[in-house]
Design an enzyme around this catalytic site. Structure first.
Site: not given
Lengths: 218, 230
Positions: A23, A46-48, A88
């Site tokens: 990340n 990607s944390e979204n 996520s």
């Protein structure tokens, strides 16, 4: 000579290992994706809600529905996956992400990090940073060694509100690679042409220097 | 089992001032544009909004902020919105900032009937103030509570009259969990298709979580930062 942002990103890219899920935070960390060594396959999270971030799109490829956590348009690699935010952060909190690279305002010699708030001046929120630093197996901070006023960002104790405690393992700055150890900051490498003395002067926290310190190979 | 309403105005008709509302989206990606526009044209005020972000000055939740329709925001990241920052620093707006993963899980838990759970995020920071702290496997955790709302408003690419939803790319984000956590969930979709047309294997949000659905129109789908390689 001290490194520019791309130099810091290049040095961090050397930490990537084949098969890593990584990340990358906003800013310098994002640049790391440009310097992944040949023969090393990593998948960027990607944390979204994207596993497998690709390059930036061409004008024709731009999709409003496909962005990274910095809200920039991106593409997805073949073999990518999309998912919701709870899934996520299950990846992140569950320890499935191998390496997290993020920026910071300050890091303490105990590995505390401050990166989300400057009281009275700036409140943007922590986003996913607190979740990432609390759970990542390995955390590297990418930042300048000193702030715009020339004050050290490697401190005995952070002065700003914390993002997480005792979590940072390594810091890569424009001047040096520094590890967090039980006894404080430990100098690992110098930026090309930067002396140990310069690094000491730019470090407020305790800096351990053992033997000859090699230059980074960029 | 027809949950279709005509448009955004009809979908939000039951929402009263001082309600708690969840709104899906990450930045401007996957936000329920039609419903937000309808809310901004209404006299509803005193809202508590749960949303990862707060829009930008002239789009998304920024429209409601400008009209002072929001009393409190519960979010994880509120940058890129100068009016928001101004209202926050001047004390006009109450703001609860929550780590993003904790926010996502609180919504998921709320919708799944889980009242509380422990997470490590925020330990040792101001987020931990006043919270129960407990050690598990040698690591410190905070007690966090499930979140629900009077209304959840979500946006999907495809939907049907049963309320089944499919999201596109990273526009899923908070929508999927929020759909579960609304006492009444409103879904707006880019394409409303006949029942039976969506492949059941590909449905993200099963229709049981959705009470009202409508075909949205005139999607602007604004992008905050267009970055290209050419």
């Amino acid at each position: 000579m001290s490194l520019d942002k791309n130099g810091i990103a290049k040095r961090i890219a050397q930490e990537l290992k084949n098969g890593y899920y990584v990340n990358l935070g906003i800013g310098i960390p994002t640049l790391v994706a440009n310097y992944i060594p040949e023969g090393v396959e990593v998948i960027l999270q990607s944390e979204n809600g994207l596993l497998g971030i690709g390059t930036f799109p061409t004008k024709e490829e731009v999709s409003a529905d496909l962005i990274n956590a910095g809200k920039q348009t991106v593409t997805a690699i073949p073999g990518a996956a999309f998912f919701d935010s709870a899934t996520s952060f299950a990846m992140i909190r569950g320890g499935h992400v191998d390496l997290t690279v993020l920026g910071a305002f300050e890091v303490s010699e105990e590995g505390d990090i401050a990166s989300w708030k400057i009281p009275g001046k700036m409140v943007k929120g922590m986003g996913g940073a607190m979740d990432l630093v609390a759970s990542a197996k390995n955390i590297i901070v990418a930042m300048q060694h000193t702030n715009r006023k020339g004050e050290s960002k490697l401190l005995k104790k952070c002065s700003l509100p914390l993002t997480g405690v005792s979590c940072v393992k390594r810091i890569v700055t424009n001047l040096a690679v520094v590890d967090i150890t039980e006894n404080g900051f430990k100098l690992i490498e110098r930026a090309p042409g930067v002396s140990v003395e310069e690094i000491k002067n730019a470090t407020e926290g305790k800096l351990i220097v053992e033997g000859d310190i090699p230059e980074m190979k960029i | 089992m027809d949950k279709i309403v005509k448009n955004a105005q009809e979908a939000i008709a039951e929402i009263k001032s001082n309600s708690t509302i969840m709104l899906g989206g990450f930045g401007l990606c996957g936000i329920p544009e039609n419903s937000i526009n309808a809310l901004s044209k209404s006299d509803i005020s005193g809202l508590i909004c749960i949303s990862n972000n707060a829009g930008v000055d002239d789009f998304g939740l920024g429209l409601l902020l400008k009209k002072h329709q929001i009393r409190k925001m519960i979010s994880s990241y509120v940058g890129e919105n100068s009016e928001f920052e101004r209202q926050l620093l001047s004390g006009e707006l109450e703001v609860d900032l929550i780590p993003q993963g904790t926010l996502a899980e609180r919504i998921r838990a709320g919708g799944a009937g889980i009242p509380a759970f422990y997470v490590p995020a925020g330990y040792g920071t101001e987020v931990a103030e006043g919270k129960e702290i407990r050690e598990f496997n040698g690591k410190m955790h905070l007690l966090e509570y499930g979140l629900t709302a009077d209304f959840a408003i979500v946006k999907a690419k495809y939907g049907d009259a049963y309320g089944n939803l499919i999201y596109n790319e990273t526009a899923n984000n908070f929508n999927n969990m929020m759909a579960m956590a609304g006492k009444i969930t409103i879904a707006e979709v880019e394409e409303l298709v006949p029942v039976g047309e969506l492949n059941p294997n590909h449905i993200h949000t099963p229709g049981i979580f959705v009470q009202k659905i409508f075909q949205g129109k005139d999607y602007e789908k604004r992008i905050e930062f267009i970055t290209t390689r050419d």
